[in-house]
Design a protein around this motif. Structure first.
Motif, PDB file in Angstrom:
ATOM      1  N   TYR A   1      13.599  -4.025 -11.506  1.00 16.04           N
ATOM      2  CA  TYR A   1      14.931  -3.782 -10.954  1.00 16.04           C
ATOM      3  C   TYR A   1      15.544  -5.083 -10.436  1.00 16.04           C
ATOM      4  O   TYR A   1      16.729  -5.357 -10.664  1.00 16.04           O
ATOM      5  N   MET A   2      14.731  -5.898  -9.750  1.00 17.59           N
ATOM      6  CA  MET A   2      15.238  -7.164  -9.231  1.00 17.59           C
ATOM      7  C   MET A   2      15.667  -8.086 -10.372  1.00 17.59           C
ATOM      8  O   MET A   2      16.738  -8.701 -10.322  1.00 17.59           O
ATOM      9  N   ARG A   3      14.846  -8.175 -11.412  1.00 17.13           N
ATOM     10  CA  ARG A   3      15.199  -9.039 -12.537  1.00 17.13           C
ATOM     11  C   ARG A   3      16.449  -8.524 -13.250  1.00 17.13           C
ATOM     12  O   ARG A   3      17.314  -9.309 -13.659  1.00 17.13           O
ATOM     13  N   ALA A   4      16.554  -7.216 -13.398  1.00 16.86           N
ATOM     14  CA  ALA A   4      17.716  -6.632 -14.067  1.00 16.86           C
ATOM     15  C   ALA A   4      19.007  -6.921 -13.308  1.00 16.86           C
ATOM     16  O   ALA A   4      20.095  -6.973 -13.912  1.00 16.86           O
ATOM     17  N   ASN A   5      18.881  -7.133 -11.990  1.00 12.35           N
ATOM     18  CA  ASN A   5      20.051  -7.421 -11.157  1.00 12.35           C
ATOM     19  C   ASN A   5      20.166  -8.895 -10.785  1.00 12.35           C
ATOM     20  O   ASN A   5      20.907  -9.255  -9.862  1.00 12.35           O
ATOM     21  N   SER A   6      19.423  -9.751 -11.517  1.00 13.35           N
ATOM     22  CA  SER A   6      19.484 -11.207 -11.305  1.00 13.35           C
ATOM     23  C   SER A   6      19.276 -11.564  -9.841  1.00 13.35           C
ATOM     24  O   SER A   6      19.989 -12.389  -9.269  1.00 13.35           O
ATOM     25  N   ALA A   7      18.281 -10.923  -9.227  1.00 12.90           N
ATOM     26  CA  ALA A   7      18.019 -11.107  -7.798  1.00 12.90           C
ATOM     27  C   ALA A   7      16.689 -11.835  -7.580  1.00 12.90           C
ATOM     28  O   ALA A   7      15.770 -11.731  -8.405  1.00 12.90           O
ATOM     29  N   HIS A   8      16.595 -12.532  -6.472  1.00 11.29           N
ATOM     30  CA  HIS A   8      15.419 -13.342  -6.156  1.00 11.29           C
ATOM     31  C   HIS A   8      14.304 -12.502  -5.542  1.00 11.29           C
ATOM     32  O   HIS A   8      14.556 -11.563  -4.793  1.00 11.29           O
ATOM     33  N   PHE A   9      13.048 -12.886  -5.838  1.00 13.42           N
ATOM     34  CA  PHE A   9      11.936 -12.272  -5.118  1.00 13.42           C
ATOM     35  C   PHE A   9      10.711 -13.175  -5.117  1.00 13.42           C
ATOM     36  O   PHE A   9      10.504 -13.983  -6.004  1.00 13.42           O
ATOM     37  N   THR A  10       9.969 -13.034  -4.053  1.00 12.48           N
ATOM     38  CA  THR A  10       8.694 -13.712  -3.878  1.00 12.48           C
ATOM     39  C   THR A  10       7.619 -12.638  -3.732  1.00 12.48           C
ATOM     40  O   THR A  10       7.942 -11.481  -3.480  1.00 12.48           O
ATOM     41  N   ILE A  11       6.364 -13.014  -3.918  1.00 12.48           N
ATOM     42  CA  ILE A  11       5.264 -12.054  -3.807  1.00 12.48           C
ATOM     43  C   ILE A  11       4.120 -12.687  -3.020  1.00 12.48           C
ATOM     44  O   ILE A  11       3.712 -13.811  -3.325  1.00 12.48           O
TER      45      ILE A  11
ATOM     46  N   HIS B   1       0.820  -1.213   0.000  1.00  8.27           N
ATOM     47  CA  HIS B   1       0.000   0.000   0.000  1.00  8.27           C
ATOM     48  C   HIS B   1       0.857   1.267   0.000  1.00  8.27           C
ATOM     49  O   HIS B   1       0.324   2.371  -0.133  1.00  8.27           O
ATOM     50  N   ALA B   2       2.170   1.116   0.156  1.00  8.19           N
ATOM     51  CA  ALA B   2       3.073   2.269   0.203  1.00  8.19           C
ATOM     52  C   ALA B   2       3.755   2.464  -1.157  1.00  8.19           C
ATOM     53  O   ALA B   2       3.457   1.770  -2.120  1.00  8.19           O
ATOM     54  N   ALA B   3       4.697   3.384  -1.210  1.00  9.32           N
ATOM     55  CA  ALA B   3       5.338   3.711  -2.492  1.00  9.32           C
ATOM     56  C   ALA B   3       6.862   3.638  -2.383  1.00  9.32           C
ATOM     57  O   ALA B   3       7.566   4.427  -3.029  1.00  9.32           O
ATOM     58  N   ARG B   4       7.367   2.674  -1.571  1.00 12.64           N
ATOM     59  CA  ARG B   4       8.812   2.599  -1.379  1.00 12.64           C
ATOM     60  C   ARG B   4       9.386   1.288  -1.917  1.00 12.64           C
ATOM     61  O   ARG B   4      10.506   0.904  -1.570  1.00 12.64           O
ATOM     62  N   SER B   5       8.630   0.586  -2.749  1.00 12.61           N
ATOM     63  CA  SER B   5       9.061  -0.746  -3.169  1.00 12.61           C
ATOM     64  C   SER B   5      10.366  -0.711  -3.966  1.00 12.61           C
ATOM     65  O   SER B   5      11.230  -1.576  -3.776  1.00 12.61           O
ATOM     66  N   LEU B   6      10.537   0.253  -4.852  1.00 12.06           N
ATOM     67  CA  LEU B   6      11.795   0.323  -5.604  1.00 12.06           C
ATOM     68  C   LEU B   6      12.960   0.601  -4.664  1.00 12.06           C
ATOM     69  O   LEU B   6      14.038   0.015  -4.799  1.00 12.06           O
ATOM     70  N   GLU B   7      12.740   1.454  -3.694  1.00 13.92           N
ATOM     71  CA  GLU B   7      13.779   1.761  -2.707  1.00 13.92           C
ATOM     72  C   GLU B   7      14.163   0.513  -1.918  1.00 13.92           C
ATOM     73  O   GLU B   7      15.355   0.274  -1.642  1.00 13.92           O
ATOM     74  N   ILE B   8      13.176  -0.304  -1.562  1.00 16.27           N
ATOM     75  CA  ILE B   8      13.465  -1.528  -0.815  1.00 16.27           C
ATOM     76  C   ILE B   8      14.122  -2.571  -1.720  1.00 16.27           C
ATOM     77  O   ILE B   8      14.991  -3.334  -1.267  1.00 16.27           O
ATOM     78  N   ALA B   9      13.741  -2.599  -2.986  1.00 17.27           N
ATOM     79  CA  ALA B   9      14.405  -3.499  -3.935  1.00 17.27           C
ATOM     80  C   ALA B   9      15.886  -3.125  -4.065  1.00 17.27           C
ATOM     81  O   ALA B   9      16.766  -4.001  -4.080  1.00 17.27           O
ATOM     82  N   GLU B  10      16.172  -1.845  -4.146  1.00 21.84           N
ATOM     83  CA  GLU B  10      17.562  -1.393  -4.226  1.00 21.84           C
ATOM     84  C   GLU B  10      18.318  -1.743  -2.950  1.00 21.84           C
ATOM     85  O   GLU B  10      19.495  -2.135  -2.998  1.00 21.84           O
ATOM     86  N   LEU B  11      17.640  -1.619  -1.816  1.00 25.05           N
ATOM     87  CA  LEU B  11      18.236  -1.994  -0.530  1.00 25.05           C
ATOM     88  C   LEU B  11      18.566  -3.486  -0.511  1.00 25.05           C
ATOM     89  O   LEU B  11      19.622  -3.899  -0.011  1.00 25.05           O
ATOM     90  N   THR B  12      17.678  -4.293  -1.056  1.00 20.40           N
ATOM     91  CA  THR B  12      17.891  -5.742  -1.124  1.00 20.40           C
ATOM     92  C   THR B  12      19.149  -6.080  -1.902  1.00 20.40           C
ATOM     93  O   THR B  12      19.990  -6.872  -1.456  1.00 20.40           O
TER      94      THR B  12
END
Length: 365
Positions: free
Chosen positions: A199-209, A157-168
């Motif tokens: 961003y996660m895919r571009a950096n070959s990083a894992h994610f779940t939803i 519900h927030a707008a910080r997902s890209l920031e958290i992806a970069e943090l990851t």
């Protein structure tokens, strides 16, 4: 010993377990909540002793609504706003999981919810990771073994997902294994966060939803087709795409269900939590058994140990009692989880071959 060991809570605790879906802020010890509240001046807890507080969390989470269920986290998050609080909660999490026989765990939390007292996102992650490492060291010193990986969650519900992806990605070589989005599904589709997933895919990083829990098949379809997730958090509503006219052998799978099964997308199923949030009506009607028999990659998870008053061993025992599983089934579910872990393949294989298979061989006699 000849023959399988009897399946009891005590024996299941002895078996090695792998956990993929556990929320740090949903697993605090009630006594720790009380002590941290006193230290930081938080005076809004609904109970004044540990036993009563534990009961309140469990009862409040039993509403049958995901939104109501999520309201309980206001109290745990409130006491996780300081370096000492974060380190302690993370350390105790590791100790509690190890005491329950968990040998591999991915524990997730949302750093953006822990900034109320001036910490930066990086500091929140640093202190939490330090707590995990302290916990691992204490377990090792006591003769145990556990590997804990952190997942960073963005609130949908927030707008910080890209920031958290970069943090990851920034912390991925320091103990962070992947990214997640969580929170109420209705009205907040995963496609709102496409930039983060790209961003996660571009950096070959894992994610779940988190998908297919409170919302149906469209949530799962978006998570897979548009976002490209590696795993589905919960995913119980995949059964909306499965028809069982008679026996399980006659089950008919729709296109999404076929894709999930054929590509071995892991399902992070959380039996007790799924009942509490109303995702399924009761444990005996949980689709876990149907999905297991159809050979989906099902895994057993706790979700929130405090709110569900549960452990991995309790979750497994409930499945044994409800669906008649044996040790070989629990071993399969555990290997499913380990195959799906967000760590390198050689590390997954080593835990399977050196820890999980030998551990269940003892249980099978």
């Amino acid at each position: 010993m000849t023959g399988p060991m009897p399946l009891t809570l005590a024996s299941i605790r002895r078996a090695p377990k792998a956990l993929l879906h556990d929320h740090l802020d949903g697993g605090l010890r009630p006594a720790t909540v009380l002590e941290l509240a006193g230290e930081c001046g938080y005076d809004e807890l609904p109970a004044a002793d540990a036993a009563s507080l534990a009961t309140w969390f469990r009862d409040a989470a039993d509403s049958g609504s995901l939104e109501r269920y999520l309201e309980t986290f206001a109290h745990t998050v409130a006491v996780m706003q300081t370096p000492d609080g974060l380190r302690r909660v993370a350390r105790e999490c590791v100790e509690d999981l190890a005491a329950d026989g968990v040998v591999y765990a991915e524990v997730r939390f949302a750093p953006e919810q822990h900034l109320a007292r001036g910490l930066t996102l990086d500091e929140v992650v640093e202190h939490t990771l330090a707590g995990f490492r302290e916990g691992e060291a204490l377990v090792a010193a006591a003769g145990g073994r556990i590997t804990v990986v952190c997942l960073l969650t963005a609130m949908r519900h927030a707008a910080r997902s890209l920031e958290i992806a970069e943090l990851t990605v920034r912390f991925r070589d320091r103990g962070v294994g992947g990214f997640d989005i969580a929170g109420a599904e209705a009205g907040y589709p995963p496609t709102r966060h496409l930039d983060a997933f790209e961003y996660m895919r571009a950096n070959s990083a894992h994610f779940t939803i988190h998908a297919g829990e409170a919302f149906g098949l469209p949530s799962i379809h978006e998570a897979l087709a548009y976002c490209g997730c590696d795993r589905l958090g919960h995913g119980v509503r995949i059964t909306d795409d499965i028809t069982v006219p008679g026996s399980v052998a006659d089950a008919e799978l729709g296109l999404v269900a076929k894709y999930v099964r054929d590509t071995r997308i892991p399902l992070e199923l959380c039996p007790s939590s799924n009942v509490q949030t109303g995702a399924v009506p009761s444990l005996d009607k949980h689709p876990f058994d149907l999905l297991a028999r159809l050979r989906f990659r099902v895994t057993v998870n706790t979700d929130n140990r405090l709110m569900s008053d549960t452990t991995m061993s309790k979750e497994m025992l409930k499945l044994v009692q409800t669906f008649g599983y044996g040790w070989s089934d629990l071993e399969r579910f555990t290997i499913n989880a380990m195959k799906s872990a967000f760590i390198p393949f050689p590390d997954r294989l080593k835990i399977i071959d050196d820890v999980i298979k030998p551990g269940y061989a003892v249980m099978l006699g």
